[in-house]
Design a protein around this motif. Structure first.
Motif, PDB file in Angstrom:
ATOM      1  N   ILE A  16      -1.055  -7.912  -5.575  1.00 40.64           N
ATOM      2  CA  ILE A  16      -1.739  -7.399  -6.772  1.00 40.64           C
ATOM      3  C   ILE A  16      -3.065  -6.741  -6.394  1.00 40.64           C
ATOM      4  CG2 ILE A  16      -2.878  -8.087  -8.906  1.00 40.64           C
ATOM      5  CD1 ILE A  16      -0.719 -10.290  -9.158  1.00 40.64           C
ATOM      6  N   THR A  17      -3.781  -7.354  -5.460  1.00 39.33           N
ATOM      7  CA  THR A  17      -5.064  -6.795  -5.013  1.00 39.33           C
ATOM      8  C   THR A  17      -4.881  -5.424  -4.391  1.00 39.33           C
ATOM      9  OG1 THR A  17      -5.957  -9.016  -4.622  1.00 39.33           O
ATOM     10  CG2 THR A  17      -7.063  -7.175  -3.529  1.00 39.33           C
ATOM     11  N   LYS A  77       5.858  12.697   3.025  1.00 37.94           N
ATOM     12  CA  LYS A  77       6.152  13.211   1.694  1.00 37.94           C
ATOM     13  C   LYS A  77       6.043  12.162   0.607  1.00 37.94           C
ATOM     14  CE  LYS A  77       9.147  16.921   3.360  1.00 37.94           C
ATOM     15  NZ  LYS A  77      10.487  17.546   3.271  1.00 37.94           N
ATOM     16  N   VAL A  78       5.700  10.944   0.957  1.00 32.73           N
ATOM     17  CA  VAL A  78       5.578   9.890  -0.056  1.00 32.73           C
ATOM     18  C   VAL A  78       4.297  10.087  -0.850  1.00 32.73           C
ATOM     19  CG1 VAL A  78       5.350   7.427  -0.445  1.00 32.73           C
ATOM     20  CG2 VAL A  78       6.917   8.259   1.293  1.00 32.73           C
ATOM     21  N   LYS A  79       4.410  10.113  -2.157  1.00 31.02           N
ATOM     22  CA  LYS A  79       3.255  10.324  -3.027  1.00 31.02           C
ATOM     23  C   LYS A  79       2.884   9.032  -3.739  1.00 31.02           C
ATOM     24  CE  LYS A  79       3.273  14.747  -2.176  1.00 31.02           C
ATOM     25  NZ  LYS A  79       2.193  15.369  -1.376  1.00 31.02           N
ATOM     26  N   LEU A  80       1.574   8.809  -3.845  1.00 36.13           N
ATOM     27  CA  LEU A  80       1.125   7.607  -4.536  1.00 36.13           C
ATOM     28  C   LEU A  80       1.432   7.672  -6.025  1.00 36.13           C
ATOM     29  CD1 LEU A  80      -2.381   7.059  -2.895  1.00 36.13           C
ATOM     30  CD2 LEU A  80      -0.226   5.912  -2.355  1.00 36.13           C
ATOM     31  N   SER A  81       1.579   8.830  -6.538  1.00 37.18           N
ATOM     32  CA  SER A  81       1.803   8.975  -7.971  1.00 37.18           C
ATOM     33  C   SER A  81       3.253   8.795  -8.369  1.00 37.18           C
ATOM     34  CB  SER A  81       1.334  10.365  -8.432  1.00 37.18           C
ATOM     35  OG  SER A  81       2.039  11.373  -7.727  1.00 37.18           O
ATOM     36  N   MET A  84       0.825  -1.208   0.000  1.00 35.74           N
ATOM     37  CA  MET A  84       0.000   0.000   0.000  1.00 35.74           C
ATOM     38  C   MET A  84       0.861   1.260   0.000  1.00 35.74           C
ATOM     39  SD  MET A  84      -3.135   1.177   0.024  1.00 35.74           S
ATOM     40  CE  MET A  84      -4.260  -0.077   0.669  1.00 35.74           C
ATOM     41  N   SER A  85       1.940   1.258   0.769  1.00 31.64           N
ATOM     42  CA  SER A  85       2.734   2.473   0.930  1.00 31.64           C
ATOM     43  C   SER A  85       3.858   2.611  -0.093  1.00 31.64           C
ATOM     44  CB  SER A  85       3.330   2.532   2.343  1.00 31.64           C
ATOM     45  OG  SER A  85       4.233   1.458   2.559  1.00 31.64           O
ATOM     46  N   GLN A  86       4.396   1.477  -0.587  1.00 33.99           N
ATOM     47  CA  GLN A  86       5.589   1.567  -1.422  1.00 33.99           C
ATOM     48  C   GLN A  86       5.491   0.828  -2.749  1.00 33.99           C
ATOM     49  OE1 GLN A  86       8.925   0.454   1.026  1.00 33.99           O
ATOM     50  NE2 GLN A  86       8.639   2.154   2.429  1.00 33.99           N
ATOM     51  N   LYS A 138      -5.181   0.631  -4.376  1.00 32.56           N
ATOM     52  CA  LYS A 138      -4.498   1.926  -4.380  1.00 32.56           C
ATOM     53  C   LYS A 138      -5.011   2.830  -5.498  1.00 32.56           C
ATOM     54  CE  LYS A 138      -0.129   2.392  -3.899  1.00 32.56           C
ATOM     55  NZ  LYS A 138       1.329   2.245  -4.026  1.00 32.56           N
ATOM     56  N   GLN A 139      -5.407   2.246  -6.616  1.00 30.49           N
ATOM     57  CA  GLN A 139      -5.918   3.049  -7.716  1.00 30.49           C
ATOM     58  C   GLN A 139      -7.185   3.789  -7.314  1.00 30.49           C
ATOM     59  OE1 GLN A 139      -6.342   0.485 -11.128  1.00 30.49           O
ATOM     60  NE2 GLN A 139      -4.177  -0.039 -11.187  1.00 30.49           N
TER      61      GLN A 139
END
Length: 202
Positions: free
Chosen positions: A166-167, A95-99, A32-34, A172-173
């Protein structure tokens, strides 16, 4: 064992690894985070740890009971504290961004963390002790036979934990919206710290 027995063992390993527990939650939080790859290497370490436990059951159960078991409480607590530390770090990773690609430890360190999670969870050993006698006579295990069992369980574990990874990527999307990166980090941090507490109290 028959082909059906191997198929059953594969399915048992698959279901075992996707059942909520320290390992499953750790992979969920990491993915989820990385992202996929850090969680994948974490998963490989966990699978290796599980297979090490399985090898002990197959070849040297008496040695494990006499030498290693008395130390497991201390090892489990240290492992739990380490995971709480990792969770705290994730909580503060604002500061971690999902994008973008999240910064993470090297793949080797992710692998070692996964190995630590598995080796400090004695319930893995209990699971194999409970399950294997239903399939094989532990007093009559050849090297080739043991390798077949290890391969079957290993593939089942990797398949199950990859399905989780994968799930999480699909989930996350859904959350890939402005401002959600901080929430994801906090959720991941809480999960990882919970894994540490769960491991320490188990």
């Amino acid at each position: 064992m028959t082909l059906l027995d191997f198929a059953s063992l594969f399915l048992i390993a698959f279901v075992f690894v996707i059942t909520p527990g320290p390992g499953t939650l750790a992979v969920f939080a990491k993915s989820m985070s990385q992202g996929f790859m850090p969680a994948f290497y974490l998963s490989l370490g966990m699978v290796l740890g599980d297979l090490m436990y399985l090898s002990v059951v197959l070849f040297s159960l008496d040695l494990f009971a006499e030498v290693i078991t008395p130390l497991m409480d201390y090892v489990r607590i240290l492992g739990g504290l380490y995971l709480v530390y990792l969770g705290y770090g994730a909580w503060n990773a604002h500061k971690v961004k999902l994008s973008s690609k999240a910064r993470h430890k090297s793949n080797a360190k992710e692998f070692l963390t996964g190995l630590l999670i598995s080796l400090t969870n004695p319930k893995v050993m209990i699971f194999y002790i409970a399950i294997l006698p239903a399939f094989i006579d532990l007093s009559q295990v050849s090297l080739l036979y043991a390798l077949e069992i290890l391969a079957t369980v290993g593939v089942g574990l990797i398949a199950g934990i990859s399905a989780i990874n994968i799930t999480v990527g699909k989930i996350k999307q859904i959350f890939a919206k402005p401002g959600m990166d901080v929430r994801i980090n906090k959720i991941s941090g809480v999960i990882m710290m919970s894994v540490g507490v769960l491991l320490g109290l188990s």
